[in-house]
Motif scaffolding. Structure first.
Motif, PDB file in Angstrom:
ATOM      1  N   ARG A 189       0.864  -1.177   0.000  1.00 50.47           N
ATOM      2  CA  ARG A 189       0.000   0.000   0.000  1.00 50.47           C
ATOM      3  C   ARG A 189       0.899   1.225   0.000  1.00 50.47           C
ATOM      4  NH1 ARG A 189      -5.763   0.329  -0.234  1.00 50.47           N
ATOM      5  NH2 ARG A 189      -5.957   2.574  -0.394  1.00 50.47           N
ATOM      6  N   THR A 190       0.740   2.057  -0.972  1.00 52.44           N
ATOM      7  CA  THR A 190       1.576   3.249  -1.056  1.00 52.44           C
ATOM      8  C   THR A 190       0.685   4.479  -1.134  1.00 52.44           C
ATOM      9  OG1 THR A 190       3.271   1.998  -2.228  1.00 52.44           O
ATOM     10  CG2 THR A 190       3.402   4.389  -2.377  1.00 52.44           C
ATOM     11  N   LEU A 191       1.053   5.473  -0.368  1.00 58.17           N
ATOM     12  CA  LEU A 191       0.319   6.738  -0.398  1.00 58.17           C
ATOM     13  C   LEU A 191       1.331   7.878  -0.426  1.00 58.17           C
ATOM     14  CD1 LEU A 191      -2.225   8.523  -0.125  1.00 58.17           C
ATOM     15  CD2 LEU A 191      -2.141   8.127   2.349  1.00 58.17           C
ATOM     16  N   ILE A 192       1.264   8.685  -1.443  1.00 59.35           N
ATOM     17  CA  ILE A 192       2.178   9.815  -1.560  1.00 59.35           C
ATOM     18  C   ILE A 192       1.361  11.093  -1.710  1.00 59.35           C
ATOM     19  CG2 ILE A 192       4.021  10.895  -2.939  1.00 59.35           C
ATOM     20  CD1 ILE A 192       4.819   8.076  -3.853  1.00 59.35           C
ATOM     21  N   VAL A 193       1.614  12.034  -0.818  1.00 57.19           N
ATOM     22  CA  VAL A 193       0.898  13.305  -0.875  1.00 57.19           C
ATOM     23  C   VAL A 193       1.905  14.428  -1.083  1.00 57.19           C
ATOM     24  CG1 VAL A 193      -0.650  14.880   0.343  1.00 57.19           C
ATOM     25  CG2 VAL A 193      -0.877  12.401   0.687  1.00 57.19           C
ATOM     26  N   ALA A 194       1.745  15.167  -2.166  1.00 59.04           N
ATOM     27  CA  ALA A 194       2.592  16.343  -2.411  1.00 59.04           C
ATOM     28  C   ALA A 194       1.726  17.579  -2.173  1.00 59.04           C
ATOM     29  CB  ALA A 194       3.140  16.331  -3.829  1.00 59.04           C
ATOM     30  N   ASP A 195       2.081  18.292  -1.129  1.00 60.34           N
ATOM     31  CA  ASP A 195       1.307  19.487  -0.786  1.00 60.34           C
ATOM     32  C   ASP A 195       1.617  20.616  -1.790  1.00 60.34           C
ATOM     33  OD1 ASP A 195      -0.346  21.257   0.642  1.00 60.34           O
ATOM     34  OD2 ASP A 195       0.209  20.319   2.542  1.00 60.34           O
ATOM     35  N   LYS A 196       0.999  21.761  -1.607  1.00 61.75           N
ATOM     36  CA  LYS A 196       1.117  22.857  -2.585  1.00 61.75           C
ATOM     37  C   LYS A 196       2.568  23.160  -2.953  1.00 61.75           C
ATOM     38  CE  LYS A 196      -3.145  25.034  -1.102  1.00 61.75           C
ATOM     39  NZ  LYS A 196      -3.759  26.096  -0.304  1.00 61.75           N
ATOM     40  N   GLY A 197       2.842  23.186  -4.226  1.00 64.52           N
ATOM     41  CA  GLY A 197       4.166  23.580  -4.690  1.00 64.52           C
ATOM     42  C   GLY A 197       5.272  22.587  -4.389  1.00 64.52           C
ATOM     43  N   ALA A 198       4.919  21.380  -3.921  1.00 65.68           N
ATOM     44  CA  ALA A 198       5.952  20.391  -3.573  1.00 65.68           C
ATOM     45  C   ALA A 198       6.340  19.570  -4.795  1.00 65.68           C
ATOM     46  CB  ALA A 198       5.449  19.474  -2.469  1.00 65.68           C
ATOM     47  N   TYR A 199       7.531  18.946  -4.697  1.00 71.19           N
ATOM     48  CA  TYR A 199       7.979  18.081  -5.784  1.00 71.19           C
ATOM     49  C   TYR A 199       8.630  16.837  -5.206  1.00 71.19           C
ATOM     50  CZ  TYR A 199      10.937  16.085  -9.397  1.00 71.19           C
ATOM     51  OH  TYR A 199      11.543  15.201 -10.264  1.00 71.19           O
ATOM     52  N   VAL A 200       8.333  15.701  -5.787  1.00 69.95           N
ATOM     53  CA  VAL A 200       9.012  14.480  -5.375  1.00 69.95           C
ATOM     54  C   VAL A 200       9.125  13.515  -6.561  1.00 69.95           C
ATOM     55  CG1 VAL A 200       6.882  13.336  -4.592  1.00 69.95           C
ATOM     56  CG2 VAL A 200       9.095  12.601  -3.666  1.00 69.95           C
ATOM     57  N   SER A 201      10.267  12.831  -6.601  1.00 70.27           N
ATOM     58  CA  SER A 201      10.450  11.763  -7.582  1.00 70.27           C
ATOM     59  C   SER A 201      10.597  10.460  -6.819  1.00 70.27           C
ATOM     60  CB  SER A 201      11.705  12.035  -8.416  1.00 70.27           C
ATOM     61  OG  SER A 201      12.042  10.892  -9.166  1.00 70.27           O
TER      62      SER A 201
END
Lengths: 181, 494
Positions: free
Chosen positions: B235-247
């Motif tokens: 189970r994977t959950l990724i949340v990028a909040d405003k203006g965030a970046y993730v790879s």
């Protein structure tokens, strides 16, 4: 030689210049030729060329054949004109530096200037004591740049006449019909 | 050509290079699936009551659902009572450092060919690059079977405000954040396998990138299925909040097995205003033998919610493994001017079956999507692209570009393209291009005449075909993926 697979023949020093060079989308000329050359070198127990060494070699060959450097980066033969493809074949031949080259109608599709460049390329790369070229052509025009030592007339899979350069001149004058008859 | 075919056949049927089995004692849940199993898992993980209730609700829902049958897949009936739903490496005290990790586990990673760089990082070695700066780093949250064994780089991520945890930990440490988004992108009732996952998910990853933060490193999780008959439910959950970046990088291999192993993961991504998530997968699970025996069933639900304005999610996948792949990483483009991308290479060989693609649901004005799918079929395999592009009535100015290319090796495999396009707004611009080609004898001979053996020639041509997708991958993955394509197809030319 007939028992060898194509890549083994290549490593042994045989180069085939294609009448219709094949396109390989997504694979750059440089990548293709470097992998091919290093595979050949491996087959001969030689050390592989580094990226820098290879690039130097490829650039020199492209320059010698007046081929734009950018074409080295483009996918193999994709979008090349007929003449560019043939010139690319000669660049490849220069890079792999074979002992024996079979050039299948390398002159077709070339304009007059390209014909001269390709002819000079054949001489430069292959005109050496330990090398040989089998040049397959329908016309005499390339032979004015690459002087043949022997001329053979092939008809229906058999050599029906052999001679020196004068045979090519005779063919040009009288046509194949005269020679075959 | 007879000899060539025989050689090719032999090469294509090389045994799975990374198939091996490491021996670590398991703490199994009782065999079979019932409310008790769900309670066992939840208790084992020490979950709060809301989580148990959520699982039980999903379990009851699952009982009412049917297996989806619309994909072009032949799936033997699965006996859900004949499997274990929970396994973890032998109980150990919480680990303070990697030295304490079971050396057997570290050996498994080594065999898997986890890049040396990452192994050094795991060992705490930091090398300097040519510019005197530390080399680009990858944080690894290693999932061994079902439990996160070690999380590295936690501190540095924490100082940036990034939360990178196993989802079990996150449920306890950040319950509000998890509750807010869990099941909001892929609802429990979404499909049979998603509901199953909700009920019995064992572990997985949780990532939260706070507002305005660019995650300082690429996040990476290695999954590994390592117990016989153990279904794996990540189970994977990724949340990028405003203006965030993730790879985020996800890579998988699995050991050789005779029995089918079910894998039903759920991945949920959330991108708020101006946020961007790049999610890359290289999947190389055991595909079964040449007769299709064994191999992983990979029934995955992956979906992204591009909730915010100008949000962007990019899925890149290289799928070479699994006996059966059922997988459609999708984007729900709710935000105005949000962007969804899907880049995929799917390789099938022998008796493998893949039905994979994407859904781009355009609800936001000016939302755009790009789909590039490269299917490569060999042996007697079947490879289907299935994709949906939907434009809602209120979504003005939507654009989509879809390109589906299929490459066939041999004459016994299948390639299929099934695009669904539903446009309810006349301002939308939708483009769809599709090609099917074969590796020709001429191409092979040309490459071989220049010195490449048959395997190298096929690998080169296939990598050229897949280039547009491969170049979307982060560098570490691109190299691995290129090798995988070669290995998956070695000599499989007829």
């Amino acid at each position: 030689m007939l028992v060898l697979a194509p890549h083994e023949r290549a490593a042994a020093g045989l180069f085939l210049g294609f009448q219709y060079p094949v396109e390989i989308p997504g694979v750059s000329n440089v990548q293709f030729l470097r992998e091919a050359l290093n595979a050949q070198r491996k087959g001969r127990d030689e050390k592989p060329l580094s990226g820098a060494e290879f690039l130097k070699l490829a650039r020199a060959q492209a320059d010698a054949l007046s081929m734009d450097q950018d074409m080295l980066k483009r996918p193999v033969n994709v979008g090349f004109s007929g003449g560019e493809k043939k010139r690319n074949e000669m660049v490849q031949m220069g890079i792999v530096d074979p002992k024996l080259a079979i050039l299948d109608e390398t002159d077709s599709g070339l304009d007059i200037d390209a014909l001269r460049i390709v002819g000079e390329g054949i001489n430069r790369i292959m005109r050496k004591p330990d090398k040989a070229v089998i040049l397959i052509t329908h016309y005499e025009r390339l032979l004015s740049y690459v002087a043949p030592d022997f001329v053979h007339v092939l008809s229906a899979g058999r050599i029906i006449r052999s001679g020196g350069p004068e045979l090519a001149a005779e063919l040009e004058r009288e046509g194949y019909a005269g020679v075959v008859a | 050509m007879a000899t060539k075919n025989a050689e090719a056949y032999e090469a294509a049927n090389k045994s799975y290079e990374w198939g091996f089995h490491s021996d670590i004692e398991q703490d199994f849940a009782p065999k079979g699936l019932s409310e008790d199993t769900v309670r066992f898992i939840s208790a084992k993980k020490g979950e709060p009551e809301w989580m148990l209730d959520w699982r039980l609700q999903a379990y009851r829902l699952w009982l009412t659902l049917d297996t989806p049958d619309w994909a072009k897949l032949q799936i033997d009936p699965i006996d859900y009572q004949d499997a274990y739903y929970y396994a973890e490496p032998k109980a150990k005290p919480k680990l303070g450092s990697l030295d304490e990790v079971d050396p057997e586990i570290l050996r498994v990673y080594e065999k898997l060919g986890i890049p040396i760089e990452e192994q050094k990082m795991l060992a705490g070695v930091e090398e300097l690059g040519a510019d005197g700066q530390p080399k680009r780093r990858v944080a690894v949250d290693a999932v061994f079977d079902s439990v996160s064994v070690a999380t590295t780089f936690r501190k540095e991520l924490e100082s940036a405000g990034v939360i990178f945890r196993s989802i079990s930990e996150a449920i306890k440490e950040y319950p509000d954040l998890v509750r807010k988004w869990l099941g909001k992108v892929v609802p429990q009732h979404d499909n049979y396998f998603a509901a199953l996952n909700c009920a019995v998910f064992s572990d997985g990853t949780f990532v939260y990138i706070p507002e305005g933060v660019r995650c300082p490193m690429e996040l990476s999780t290695y999954f590994r299925i390592n117990a016989e008959n153990t279904g794996q439910f990540e189970r994977t959950l990724i949340v990028a909040d405003k203006g965030a970046y993730v790879s985020y990088l996800e890579g998988c291999t699995a050991p050789m097995r005779d029995e089918n192993q079910l894998h039903a993961a759920v991945v949920e991504l959330v991108a708020l205003d101006d946020a961007e998530i790049k999610y890359s997968t290289v999947q190389n699970w055991y595909p079964g033998d040449e007769n299709g025996k064994g191999g992983i069933y990979n029934f995955v639900t992956k979906r992204a919610l591009c909730q915010g304005r100008n949000s962007k999610v990019s899925w890149t996948q290289v799928e070479t493994g699994s006996a059966i792949t059922w997988k459609y990483p999708s984007c729900v483009l709710n935000g105005e001017n949000s962007v969804g991308e899907f880049y995929s290479v799917a390789v099938t060989n022998n008796r493998q079956q893949a039905d994979t693609g994407t859904k781009m649901i355009h609800n936001g004005k000016g939302s755009r999507s790009t789909i590039v799918s490269k299917g490569i079929s060999a042996g007697r395999s079947d490879n289907t692209y299935r994709g949906l592009v939907r434009v809602a009535p209120g979504a003005e100015g939507v654009r989509n570009f879809t390109q589906c290319d299929s490459l066939l090796l041999g004459d016994q495999c299948g390639a299929h393209t099934v695009p669904y396009i539903e446009v309810r707004n006349p301002s939308a611009q939708i483009e769809h291009e599709a090609t099917t080609s074969k590796i020709s004898d001429d191409q092979l001979f040309y490459a071989m005449q220049r010195g490449l053996d048959q395997e190298a020639a096929v690998a080169l041509i296939v990598n050229g075909f897949a280039k547009e997708v491969l170049q979307q991958l982060p560098m570490e993955f691109a190299v691995e993926a290129q090798k995988l394509l070669g290995i998956s197809l070695e000599g499989s030319v007829g």
